[in-house]
Structures are given as structure tokens and as C-alpha cells.
Design an enzyme around this catalytic site. Structure first.
Site, mmCIF file in Angstrom:
data_model
loop_
_atom_site.group_PDB
_atom_site.id
_atom_site.type_symbol
_atom_site.label_atom_id
_atom_site.label_comp_id
_atom_site.label_asym_id
_atom_site.label_seq_id
_atom_site.Cartn_x
_atom_site.Cartn_y
_atom_site.Cartn_z
ATOM 1 N N CYS A 125 0.811 -1.225 0.000
ATOM 2 C CA CYS A 125 0.000 0.000 0.000
ATOM 3 C C CYS A 125 0.847 1.279 0.000
ATOM 4 C CB CYS A 125 -0.998 -0.002 1.152
ATOM 5 S SG CYS A 125 -0.321 -0.343 2.777
ATOM 6 N N ASP A 184 -8.549 5.266 -2.851
ATOM 7 C CA ASP A 184 -7.664 4.180 -2.445
ATOM 8 C C ASP A 184 -7.199 3.472 -3.708
ATOM 9 O OD1 ASP A 184 -6.501 1.736 -1.550
ATOM 10 O OD2 ASP A 184 -7.503 1.995 0.373
ATOM 11 N N HIS A 243 -2.109 1.555 7.386
ATOM 12 C CA HIS A 243 -2.624 1.653 6.024
ATOM 13 C C HIS A 243 -2.521 3.108 5.598
ATOM 14 C CE1 HIS A 243 -4.501 0.529 2.371
ATOM 15 N NE2 HIS A 243 -5.616 1.188 2.578
#
Length: 375
Positions: A189, A236, A219
Site C-alpha cells: 500500500c 484508495d 494503512h
């Protein structure tokens, strides 16, 4: 006196008040900046660690905004494919009255999200062996090592593995430099978001407002300010979703304590936006000792950003009043507006047919992080 004369006087008075307010705000920020080191020294170790992390994230997001660097991003992506998709979305809006509030810039963002996830970047669970080209059960972890002393690729850590089939070492450097990520086109991520923001900034131009969102429970994602929707939009890139702030708590089932958005001009605590269920809220005092101290120090960091923004303006323009007016319009007004409107819940547009649970990462990994959609 005519009404036109009154309007002129009222406008002139408003400008004077804004200039005076901006000047006071700037002087206050300069004074606060001088006291920052002393303020930090008074924190306990728990709060110091938390604040140090925020400073590190903020500093890392100040890099890679030079136009010549951003041009590299445009050379690495399929612009024709992206704009073909943008034109299709715009045609559908006009012919089918689809997404009427979105403008051309929003379609660029939507199309880049799709292109980045499906055509450009690759998720890495385990690195691939250079000899047998496999990356499954034959790759076993052997520990981590620190970055090299000379570190242009901005490696944060090196994950070390061994291929049991070939009996050779396999490494997975965690790159932060987006220019390097344009080469590797792979990661988890952190790499996804760093590279995506870099390309998005190149596509939308220097006037675009984009910010990096960091979650204390490991995250990251991002936001951009939509001129069509007139608000900050959640993105995202790992999941390919647009305007879904409920994704983490209500779909993944993720528990979180803090979420911060790091923009060019200020840092904002956006925990309330993303922690949308009370049973998913981790007590913030598990990670800090004093909520008051954290808030005050974030205010200090924002003062630093405000002073730096004004100083950069003053380097290229000597008109103090004009610079103060720009400071108000481009920094103070936007920050105050978001700060005072945080409690207003905005109805977000929802992506259709989002599958339950996190889609990137293997099942064991997402389950261990509480992101698999199971309560």
C-alpha cells in the site's frame, strides 16, 4: 451616497479586515514556530514517538513536486488510453445524465484509478525469486535489514527472504521514491499510494490539491479536492475506489485509532471521516498520553507550513498585501472552513458492487490485519 459607493466601501473594509487578520495569523505562526523545540521537549516519550512519526510523514510528502520530475511520470504512463477513458466518461455524462456533478478533472482521477490498478502497478505479497521466477511457498522470510547509507531510492527497510527451491537470497526493498517506483511498478500500500499521488499530481497540474492520508494501524490512502463536488474525495488506489470513506470500517471491518491527512498547507485529523462505526474506534489514548498535547503540536506543525508557504510567496512577489491576501485565500480560509465543518456529515457517492473485505494482499495477511470483512 449611492449603493455602488457603499458596496465599494464595504469591499474595501472587508479587504482591510482580511489583511489585518492574515497578518496577525502569520505573526502568531512565526512566534509559535520559535517555541516548537521547547514544546516538543515537554512531551513524554509516548507523545514524542507519535509526533515524530507525524513529522516524518509530513516531511516525506514535501518531496518530488518539481515539474521536471513530474514530467517523468507522464512519460511512463499510457496517456492515450487514460484520456480515451476520460472522453468516454464525459460522453456518458452528457448523453445518459450519468454523474452530473462530476467535471472533467474528476473523470481524469477516476480513469487513472482504473488504469493504475489494472494496467500499471502490481501488488507484492512476497518477492519473486530472480532465478525460478516463483513467489509462493518457496519464498520464506529471513528477517529485515536497514536501508543503505547512500539511499537515493528512499528505502525505508529491506525485507529479506530465501528461495528454498534455488537456495538463494531474495530481497524486497521498500522504496519510497516515486521515481524509482515508476521503474519497479510494484509494492504494497505504501508504494501504491506514493506512486499514484506522484502520477496524479503530474496529470492534474501544480494547482491541484492532493493529500496523503496516514492511518496509525498501518494503512495509507489519499484524497484530492474536487472542484466539481466541492469537497475532499477519498481515493484508495490499491482497491481502485473513489469516494468511499466507509470502506475501512464498514466493509473491511478494520479497527482504527487515528487518521491524518497531510496536505501542502496543513495537516488535518480526519479520524471522524474514516472511523465511521463506534465499535471500530480504538481508544486514541492507547497510542498517546495526551490528546490535548497532540492537537496543540499539530497546530504548531500547521503554523510551520503556513510560514513556509508565505515565505515561498515572498521570494517571488514583494507586494505584502497581495501575499497576505493569497495566504488568506489559499491557506487560512480553506483550513478554517474544513476545521469548522468537520461535524457536517456529507452524503458520499458509492462505488457499486464493492466486494466484501480487502482485495489486495493474500487471505492470511488481510485476516491478520482485521481487514477481511469478517466481524
Amino acid at each position: 451616497m449611492s449603493s455602488q459607493g457603499n458596496k465599494y466601501e464595504y469591499g474595501e473594509l472587508a479587504d482591510k479586515l482580511i489583511l489585518a487578520y492574515s497578518k496577525r495569523r502569520l505573526f502568531k505562526a512565526i512566534g509559535t514556530k520559535r517555541d516548537r523545540q521547547q514544546q516538543f521537549s515537554r512531551l513524554d516519550n509516548k507523545d514524542k514517538r507519535f509526533i515524530s512519526k507525524l513529522i516524518d510523514v509530513s516531511n516525506s510528502n514535501e518531496k518530488h513536486k518539481i515539474p521536471s520530475e513530474l514530467d517523468i511520470a507522464l512519460d511512463c504512463i499510457d496517456l492515450a488510453k487514460i484520456y480515451e477513458g476520460v472522453d468516454k466518461r464525459e460522453y456518458e455524462r452528457e448523453s445518459k445524465a450519468k454523474d452530473p456533478n462530476l467535471i472533467y478533472e474528476d473523470f481524469i482521477v477516476l480513469e487513472l484509478l482504473h488504469y493504475f490498478k489494472h494496467d500499471f502497478f502490481k501488488w507484492v505479497n512476497k518477492p519473486e525469486c530472480s532465478r525460478c521466477k516463483q513467489s509462493s511457498n518457496n519464498i520464506v522470510p529471513t528477517g529485515n535489514s536497514g536501508p543503505p547509507s547512500i539511499n537515493p531510492s528512499e528505502i525505508s527497510i529491506i525485507e529479506n527472504y530465501k528461495c528454498t527451491k534455488c537456495n538463494i537470497a531474495v530481497s524486497f526493498p521498500r522504496y519510497n521514491n516515486p521515481i524509482k517506483l515508476l521503474e519497479t511498478k510494484s509494492g504494497r500500500c505504501g508504494e501504491w499510494v506514493n506512486c499514484f499521488i506522484f502520477i496524479l499530481r503530474a496529470l492534474l497540474g501544480s494547482q491541484s490539491q492532493i493529500r496523503y492520508v496516514w492511518n496509525h494501524e498501518d494503512h495509507v490512502w489519499c484524497e484530492y479536492y474536487s472542484l466539481g463536488l466541492k469537497r475532499w474525495i477519498h481515493l484508495d488506489p490499491c482497491e481502485g475506489v473513489f469516494d468511499e470513506p466507509n470502506l475501512y470500517c464498514e466493509n473491511w471491518g478494520k479497527k482504527m485509532s487515528w487518521c491524518f491527512a497531510f496536505g501542502e498547507t496543513y495537516i488535518m485529523d480526519v479520524s471522524d471521516k474514516y472511523i465511521t462505526k463506534s465499535d471500530k474506534q480504538i481508544n486514541k489514548l492507547e497510542s498517546v498520553s495526551s490528546l490535548k498535547n497532540i492537537k496543540e503540536f499539530i497546530d504548531t506543525l500547521n503554523d510551520d507550513k503556513l510560514v513556509r508557504y508565505y515565505s515561498n510567496m515572498a521570494l517571488t512577489a514583494s507586494d505584502e498585501n497581495r501575499n497576505l491576501m493569497r495566504l488568506y485565500q489559499e491557506v487560512i480560509l480553506i483550513h478554517n472552513s474544513e476545521k469548522f465543518n468537520k461535524e457536517n456529515k456529507i452524503e458520499v457517492s458509492r462505488t457499486h458492487n464493492i466486494p466484501t473485505g480487502r482485495q489486495t494482499g493474500d487471505a492470511e495477511w488481510t485476516k491478520s490485519r482485521g481487514e477481511d470483512g469478517n466481524e
